[in-house]
Design a protein around this motif. Structure first.
Motif, PDB file in Angstrom:
ATOM      1  N   THR A 223       0.854  -1.327  -0.020  1.00 42.62           N
ATOM      2  CA  THR A 223       0.023  -0.057   0.043  1.00 42.62           C
ATOM      3  C   THR A 223       0.961   1.153   0.068  1.00 42.62           C
ATOM      4  O   THR A 223       0.490   2.253  -0.598  1.00 42.62           O
ATOM      5  N   HIS A 224       2.025   1.062   0.650  1.00 43.03           N
ATOM      6  CA  HIS A 224       2.948   2.526   0.629  1.00 43.03           C
ATOM      7  C   HIS A 224       4.384   2.025   1.347  1.00 43.03           C
ATOM      8  O   HIS A 224       4.426   0.879   1.891  1.00 43.03           O
ATOM      9  N   PHE A 225       5.278   2.918   0.906  1.00 40.26           N
ATOM     10  CA  PHE A 225       6.694   2.547   1.379  1.00 40.26           C
ATOM     11  C   PHE A 225       6.883   2.480   2.749  1.00 40.26           C
ATOM     12  O   PHE A 225       8.210   2.070   2.924  1.00 40.26           O
ATOM     13  N   HIS A 226       6.323   2.717   3.678  1.00 39.87           N
ATOM     14  CA  HIS A 226       6.643   2.970   5.257  1.00 39.87           C
ATOM     15  C   HIS A 226       7.119   1.451   5.586  1.00 39.87           C
ATOM     16  O   HIS A 226       6.640   0.601   5.248  1.00 39.87           O
ATOM     17  N   GLU A 227       8.148   1.772   6.693  1.00 36.55           N
ATOM     18  CA  GLU A 227       8.815   0.513   6.894  1.00 36.55           C
ATOM     19  C   GLU A 227       7.994  -0.451   7.976  1.00 36.55           C
ATOM     20  O   GLU A 227       8.459  -1.855   7.775  1.00 36.55           O
ATOM     21  N   ASP A 228       6.676  -0.108   8.508  1.00 35.92           N
ATOM     22  CA  ASP A 228       5.809  -1.048   8.961  1.00 35.92           C
ATOM     23  C   ASP A 228       5.062  -2.011   7.793  1.00 35.92           C
ATOM     24  O   ASP A 228       4.456  -2.805   8.261  1.00 35.92           O
ATOM     25  N   HIS A 229       4.980  -1.453   6.600  1.00 36.20           N
ATOM     26  CA  HIS A 229       4.295  -2.044   5.570  1.00 36.20           C
ATOM     27  C   HIS A 229       5.534  -2.772   4.655  1.00 36.20           C
ATOM     28  O   HIS A 229       4.816  -3.805   3.845  1.00 36.20           O
ATOM     29  N   THR A 230       6.966  -2.478   4.716  1.00 36.53           N
ATOM     30  CA  THR A 230       7.652  -3.092   3.767  1.00 36.53           C
ATOM     31  C   THR A 230       8.856  -3.906   4.347  1.00 36.53           C
ATOM     32  O   THR A 230       9.628  -4.498   3.731  1.00 36.53           O
TER      33      THR A 230
ATOM     34  N   GLY B 119      -1.939  11.052   0.811  1.00 36.34           N
ATOM     35  CA  GLY B 119      -2.131  11.961   1.952  1.00 36.34           C
ATOM     36  C   GLY B 119      -1.562  11.475   3.285  1.00 36.34           C
ATOM     37  O   GLY B 119      -0.607  12.416   3.725  1.00 36.34           O
ATOM     38  N   HIS B 120      -1.490  10.296   3.595  1.00 34.87           N
ATOM     39  CA  HIS B 120      -0.759   9.494   4.705  1.00 34.87           C
ATOM     40  C   HIS B 120       0.709   9.585   4.013  1.00 34.87           C
ATOM     41  O   HIS B 120       1.738   9.858   4.662  1.00 34.87           O
ATOM     42  N   ALA B 121       0.775   9.146   2.837  1.00 32.59           N
ATOM     43  CA  ALA B 121       2.268   9.058   2.338  1.00 32.59           C
ATOM     44  C   ALA B 121       1.920   9.175   0.759  1.00 32.59           C
ATOM     45  O   ALA B 121       0.732   8.886   0.169  1.00 32.59           O
TER      46      ALA B 121
ATOM     47  N   GLY C 218      -4.748   0.125   3.417  1.00 33.25           N
ATOM     48  CA  GLY C 218      -3.464   0.387   4.152  1.00 33.25           C
ATOM     49  C   GLY C 218      -3.366   1.452   5.381  1.00 33.25           C
ATOM     50  O   GLY C 218      -4.292   0.803   6.389  1.00 33.25           O
ATOM     51  N   ASP C 219      -2.930   2.427   5.404  1.00 31.72           N
ATOM     52  CA  ASP C 219      -3.130   3.411   6.425  1.00 31.72           C
ATOM     53  C   ASP C 219      -4.154   4.647   6.181  1.00 31.72           C
ATOM     54  O   ASP C 219      -3.902   5.740   6.805  1.00 31.72           O
ATOM     55  N   LEU C 220      -4.965   4.493   5.189  1.00 35.38           N
ATOM     56  CA  LEU C 220      -5.925   5.574   4.814  1.00 35.38           C
ATOM     57  C   LEU C 220      -6.823   5.681   6.159  1.00 35.38           C
ATOM     58  O   LEU C 220      -7.138   6.950   6.367  1.00 35.38           O
TER      59      LEU C 220
HETATM   60 ZN   LIG Z   1       2.059   4.255   7.031  1.00 37.28          ZN
END
Ligand SMILES: [Zn+2]
Length: 268
Positions: free
Chosen positions: A67-74, A141-143, A160-162
């Motif tokens: 969903t996005h690049f943040h480290e808790d998702h990747t 928006g979040h990322a 994701g984090d929406l």
């Molecule tokens: Zn995030």
């Protein structure tokens, strides 16, 4: 290091859910990933790799979407690519960033570990799994690279984090409330039923929850603009609208703060 780790897994409406959490000095954070129809949505955090790997190995995963690049998702993407030989797809905006060792603050390395580099491919507007076509929905928006995924067959939406929570109190410095508002409006034009959030997990009455979040943010935006027109400074607005202090603000040296909500609204 006194990081407490926990992991749960469950199945809801045919979706296999892995949920890892980390706790340090009274702050607990958690992250979910989901498997449905051979698609793994997000990969959890590196600090929870030992917990997530058995979950991944139990599943029949054929591709990974992020969903996005943040480290808790990747965080476990490199493992999935190297050890399980899985293709990984994400928004092309942060592909290059993910090919390198990441640069993020110490407290995030403490909670989420150090994400290893991986090589994802650019995702298209739709993709296929064994039984479904999926829409890839831009929801920044979040990322800046944030995407949501909709399984057209089941009407299940992975946000994701929406969402994260209905009443947003603190955001990251680079987040934008007006952009999140546009993303929520866009997502609500789609036909969906169940919603799965990477932090809140399965949302009952997901559409209504996303609508309530949109209403909350629209109302907040209006309040900020009114106070701004009355001549209040961002710091005064923060004291009026968000009088509580949140531990994450101190821990993150202000990377997470209510003031960013206000600034993102008055800058627009
Ligand atoms: Zn995030």
């Amino acid at each position: 290091m006194l990081l407490k780790r926990n992991f749960k897994q469950q199945s809801i409406k045919g979706v296999q859910i892995g949920n890892g959490s980390v706790a340090f000095q009274g702050i607990q954070l958690n992250v979910h990933c989901f498997v449905v129809d051979g698609v793994l949505i997000d990969t959890g955090a590196k600090s929870l790799e030992k917990q997530f790997v058995p979950f991944f190995k139990q599943q029949k995963i054929t591709k990974v979407v992020i969903t996005h690049f943040h480290e808790d998702h990747t965080g476990c993407a490199a493992f999935l690519q190297k050890d399980l030989q899985l293709p990984i797809y994400m928004n092309n905006k942060m592909l290059d960033y993910c090919k390198k060792k990441p640069d993020y603050p110490m407290y995030r390395k403490l909670f989420w570990g150090k994400r290893s580099p991986f090589h994802a491919e650019a995702i298209e507007e739709t993709f296929l799994s064994s039984h479904a076509t999926w829409d890839v929905i831009e929801t920044p928006g979040h990322a800046i690279d944030h995407l949501a995924f909709l399984n057209r067959e089941t009407g299940q939406l992975f946000t994701g984090d929406l969402y994260c929570q209905e009443k947003t109190k603190v955001i990251l410095r680079e987040e934008s409330i007006p952009t999140i508002i546009e993303s929520l409006k866009r997502i609500l034009t789609y036909d969906f039923e169940d919603v799965f959030c990477c932090h809140a997990g399965y949302l009952e009455n997901g559409r209504a929850a996303l609508q309530r979040k949109l209403n909350f943010l629209l109302d907040l935006q209006e309040k900020v603009i009114r106070l701004y027109d009355d001549g209040m400074t961002p710091a005064q607005m923060k004291n009026t609208l968000f009088p509580k202090k949140y531990p994450i603000t101190l821990l993150s040296s202000g990377e997470w703060d209510s003031i960013h909500i206000i600034n993102s609204i008055i800058q627009k």
